[in-house]
Scaffold this motif. Structure first.
Motif, PDB file in Angstrom:
ATOM      1  N   GLU A 130       0.613  -1.048  -0.070  1.00 47.31           N
ATOM      2  CA  GLU A 130      -0.057  -0.243   0.526  1.00 47.31           C
ATOM      3  C   GLU A 130       0.581   1.473  -0.080  1.00 47.31           C
ATOM      4  O   GLU A 130       2.180   1.088   0.357  1.00 47.31           O
ATOM      5  N   GLU A 131      -0.010   2.129  -0.556  1.00 50.76           N
ATOM      6  CA  GLU A 131       1.211   3.975  -0.634  1.00 50.76           C
ATOM      7  C   GLU A 131       1.483   3.998   0.327  1.00 50.76           C
ATOM      8  O   GLU A 131       0.786   4.071   1.347  1.00 50.76           O
ATOM      9  N   GLY A 132       2.120   4.054   0.210  1.00 47.70           N
ATOM     10  CA  GLY A 132       3.389   4.644   2.144  1.00 47.70           C
ATOM     11  C   GLY A 132       4.329   4.008   3.109  1.00 47.70           C
ATOM     12  O   GLY A 132       4.465   3.638   3.891  1.00 47.70           O
ATOM     13  N   TYR A 133       3.963   2.370   2.255  1.00 45.63           N
ATOM     14  CA  TYR A 133       4.560   1.519   3.083  1.00 45.63           C
ATOM     15  C   TYR A 133       5.612   0.476   2.474  1.00 45.63           C
ATOM     16  O   TYR A 133       5.598   0.687   1.155  1.00 45.63           O
ATOM     17  N   GLU A 134       6.547   0.471   2.807  1.00 41.32           N
ATOM     18  CA  GLU A 134       7.512  -0.172   2.312  1.00 41.32           C
ATOM     19  C   GLU A 134       8.500  -1.379   3.188  1.00 41.32           C
ATOM     20  O   GLU A 134       8.035  -1.198   4.250  1.00 41.32           O
TER      21      GLU A 134
END
Length: 537
Positions: free
Chosen positions: A248-252
């Motif tokens: 998901e966007e913002g998660y790495e």
């Protein structure tokens, strides 16, 4: 706290490396020269005991994790015994003290910070996080404080608040001259106790409950703070794990398996030897092995769809219009404000009994409560005329339309091919017709398991919901499930014969069309040979 033997071995390796002496060469030295070296080793060991941060040597996978520092939400999904907690704790020590090594390429805070580290319970916090950061699981053992990742001379012991053996909070000296603040917490605390303060850094060891995670990350909002997570995903693909795993966007995140870790640590000492790995592999329960060995989410208790390889296809892989018996149907799960409306287009091969979830349109925001915002999708020439199935409450006047008409009446006014009854489960053994979710979900599960429900890879929200779909001990299904419900209605329509041919031709018409391609007309057959038309096709 590191044992004396390990400490001396590391100190010796450090001295040898600093003096560019190979271990094999050192072992060949005369005893008097080795004794001189030992004096230096003792000095380094004394310094190393209370300043591990200065001598920290990371594995390659730990360096890889540190390099993801540009992202606000960072995770390390890892197998057991690979140093995942060591990764987050040593990075935490760097941020608290401002002491970054020369090789550091990750994120740097510009000054002192307020940091919270949290684990599953107070005993776990003490044994793992407190021990890793402060050097002891019992802060009453004063002589052990400072033997962890945070140097002893940086821990302001007089400021420590503790509850028995557990440290609750302590100030940490920063290179700027001011102090950072370190807080310890556990997931069993009431969420309301976590309110009212700001954080620059939040660190989670193992997977937190969703409400606890939400509350803590809210504390980082006004500071543009960072979040570090380390866990072996034994609880399945749900909650926080799913956010990382589905990117998901913002998660790495990085995933670390045993294959990514050498047998010996950067000091040359045994770390995770092959014979140890083989024994642990035999010890682990079969369903846990992928999580404990490879860092892959386990199909945990309560998971509805326990599927490792999802049956998917890409747009263009299948030409449905060349399939002679293909049918199709459209199903809607209707939503109000802040509740998604989902439109599913499903193809159905009735003889092979294979369904294809080909497309889903998800309408959200404020638009889902306004049918005019999504009815145009149903009026497109390529799908107009396709049978549409609706849930039971679609016939309720005013619901979903904000007018005197029902959504069913609205669709019919546009001459859409709306099925005349609400979509329900087929009659049970006693003839009862219900709308219980479990029947359709069970059908979907069985079809996914055997590959008779194929999902277009573009249906990403359906796949995310399904991979994160759980049922609790009371039999309640998790949210969100709007995409799942829309697909469930489509499957029920296919199984109950509601789907129709894509070109509106009956089987008899299809047979005639195929016959005319391959069977010559009778009058042609009765002509003399010299009068017959030559047609190579």
């Amino acid at each position: 706290m590191i044992g004396t033997d390990v400490l001396m071995a590391r100190a010796l390796r450090y001295v040898l490396d600093q003096n560019q002496v190979a271990p094999e060469t050192y072992r060949r030295w005369p005893s008097n020269l080795q004794n001189q070296m030992q004096d230096l080793v003792m000095t380094i060991a004394d310094d190393m005991q209370y300043d591990q941060l200065k001598y920290f040597r990371p594995f390659e996978h730990q360096r890889e994790f540190f390099q993801t520092g540009a992202c606000d939400r960072r995770g390390i999904l890892a197998a057991n015994r690979v140093g995942k907690t060591t990764s987050t704790c040593f990075e935490t020590a760097m941020h608290l003290t401002g002491q970054y090594p020369e090789w550091w390429t990750g994120y740097r805070f510009s000054g002192p910070i307020t940091c919270m580290v949290a684990g599953e319970g107070w005993s776990q916090v003490a044994l793992v996080l407190q021990n890793e950061l402060l050097g002891t699981p019992d802060v009453k053992l004063i002589e052990q404080i400072g033997t962890g990742a945070i140097p002893k001379n940086c821990i302001v012991v007089d400021t420590m608040r503790n509850d028995g053996a557990n440290c609750i909070g302590v100030e940490i000296r920063h290179v700027s001259g001011a102090n950072s603040y370190l807080l310890f917490a556990n997931y069993t605390q009431e969420v309301r106790q976590m309110q009212g303060f700001r954080l620059d850094l939040a660190v989670f060891d193992e997977q937190p409950p969703d409400d606890f995670f939400s509350e803590i990350v809210t504390r980082t909002a006004t500071t543009q703070g960072k979040v570090l997570c380390s866990f072996t995903p034994l609880k399945g693909l749900n909650g926080l794990v799913s956010k990382f795993w589905n990117k998901e966007e913002g998660y790495e995140f990085i995933r670390v398996s045993w294959d990514d870790v050498p047998e010996y640590d950067p000091w040359g000492q045994p770390f995770l030897l092959m014979e140890t790995r083989r024994q642990l592999e035999r010890d682990y329960l079969p369903h846990e092995r992928e999580a404990r060995i490879a860092g892959k989410p386990v199909m945990g208790k309560g998971a509805v769809f326990q599927i490792s390889n999802w049956p998917t296809y890409n747009t263009g892989d299948i030409d449905f219009f060349r399939m002679p018996n293909i049918l199709r149907v459209i199903a809607l799960d209707l939503g109000l404000v802040n509740d998604k409306t989902v439109i599913s287009l499903m193809y159905w091969e009735p003889y092979e009994r294979v369904a294809y979830l080909h497309k889903q349109i998800v309408v959200q925001g404020i638009e889902e409560a306004v049918p005019s915002q999504y009815i145009n999708h149903l009026l497109r020439p390529e799908v107009f005329g396709t049978p549409i199935v609706l849930p039971p409450d679609a016939s309720t006047p005013g619901r979903y339309t904000m007018s005197a008409n029902s959504i069913r009446e609205l669709f019919e006014s546009y001459e859409l091919n709306v099925y005349h009854k609400p979509i329900m489960n087929p009659p049970d053994s006693e003839g009862r017709i219900t709308n219980h979710k479990s029947y359709g979900i069970n059908q979907m599960r069985q079809m996914l398991e055997v590959g008779s429900l194929m999902v277009n890879s573009n249906c990403t929200q359906f796949l995310n919901e399904a991979q994160n779909y759980y049922v609790d001990e009371q039999g309640r299904f998790s949210d969100p499930d709007d995409c799942i419900d829309s697909a469930r209605y489509a499957i029920l329509a296919c199984l109950q014969g509601i789907a129709e041919p894509w070109d509106n031709r009956t089987p008899a018409e299809r047979m005639r069309a195929q016959r005319d391609r391959y069977v010559k007309p009778r009058e042609e057959m009765n002509k003399p040979q010299w009068k017959k038309t030559h047609n190579p096709a």
